[in-house]
Write an enzyme that holds these catalytic residues in place. Structure first.
Site, short mmCIF file in Angstrom:
data_model
loop_
_atom_site.label_atom_id
_atom_site.label_comp_id
_atom_site.label_asym_id
_atom_site.label_seq_id
_atom_site.Cartn_x
_atom_site.Cartn_y
_atom_site.Cartn_z
CB CYS A 223 1.99 -25.28 -31.61
SG CYS A 223 2.54 -26.38 -32.92
CB VAL A 224 -0.60 -22.85 -36.39
CG1 VAL A 224 -1.73 -22.99 -37.40
CG2 VAL A 224 -0.49 -21.40 -35.95
#
Length: 291
Positions: free
Chosen positions: A132-133
């Site tokens: 998850c950026v």
């Protein structure tokens, strides 16, 4: 010189990794503050309603609802970041290696099925879904519950914000569908720089636009992961159309969200023990990809 350059690059990389987290935090609190202002100051618009007891209850219910959603977003996000989904501290030995085990040359260890290496986190992650950026961490076996709950309350909070900002769009479009109103809706910062709108109008238009765009993006992520949850898949398994670990709807909910799957979404503090260990999974279908 080389040492200084490497330190600067490492520091820049660390800042870039944390930048999405800071940006998301800023946007969440900005949207909450703007919606609180709309509830307390702008609505209801009628003078008689503003002085009535109904108005006070209306504002109290709205404020409690939005701060309940804000608290759940922040708490789930905090627990998601603090919960380590990797193989660090996990004993991977036991009865020997079974089907689906692989060797990770980076971590120099055998890894179980549904576990894969993340080159951003620099470690293998149990039941890895994706990196998850926006949170700067992988979604895995231990923190998937917090990730999904955070998405749920972000989705509901943005939906609430879009509805509350409907009045802003109506005010902007009151002059009609003109070039000025369209530019104010689509590119409000250009209107601010050119001096054609006030800072107050820009702030309302910008946050209203952010709510709509954010709602569409979060809706796509949230409903995609709901489909994965119901199918008992990870994102990586979705790409290969494999469903070898699906246990039915209730089984998938229980093995992903824990034994109290029906309650844990209400509050991140509700304990919901996971029935598995993230290493061994019941195989119910073919492990070979269908495409």
């Amino acid at each position: 010189m080389t040492s200084l350059r490497s330190k600067v690059l490492c520091q820049a990389e660390r800042i870039c990794n944390h930048l999405p987290v800071f940006l998301n935090t800023f946007l969440v609190f900005s949207i909450t503050g703007e919606v609180s202002y709309l509830v307390l100051v702008e609505a209801p618009l009628e003078a008689e309603q503003q002085k009535s007891e109904w108005s006070g209850w209306w504002k109290a219910v709205h404020l409690l609802s939005q701060y309940f959603m804000l608290a759940n977003i922040c708490w789930n996000a905090l627990l998601f970041v603090k919960t380590n989904p990797s193989i660090k501290g996990v004993f991977l030995g036991g009865d020997g290696l079974g089907q689906g085990w692989r060797y990770c040359y980076t971590c120099e260890t055998h890894t179980p099925p549904r576990c894969s290496h993340c080159f951003d986190c620099k470690v293998c992650v149990l039941r890895r879904d994706h990196h998850c950026v926006f949170f700067g961490q992988c979604v895995g076996f231990r923190n998937y519950r917090y990730f999904l709950s955070c998405l749920l309350f972000m989705w509901s909070g943005l939906l609430y914000a879009v509805v509350m900002n409907a009045e802003v769009f109506m005010v902007i479009l009151k002059e009609g569908v003109t070039l000025h109103s369209i530019l104010l809706l689509l590119v409000p910062w250009i209107m601010l720089v050119s001096g054609q709108v006030s800072a107050r109008a820009f702030a309302f238009a910008f946050i209203a636009d952010t709510c709509v765009v954010g709602f569409l993006l979060v809706s796509a992520f949230f409903f995609f992961h709901l489909i994965l949850l119901c199918r008992g898949q990870t994102t990586r398994e979705w790409y290969s159309s494999r469903r070898p670990y699906s246990l039915g709807l209730l089984g998938n909910l229980r093995h992903t969200l824990g034994l109290r799957w029906h309650l844990c979404w209400l509050c991140p503090l509700i304990p919901s023990p996971m029935p598995g260990d993230g290493i061994h999974f019941q195989v119910t279908g073919s492990l070979e990809p269908t495409r």
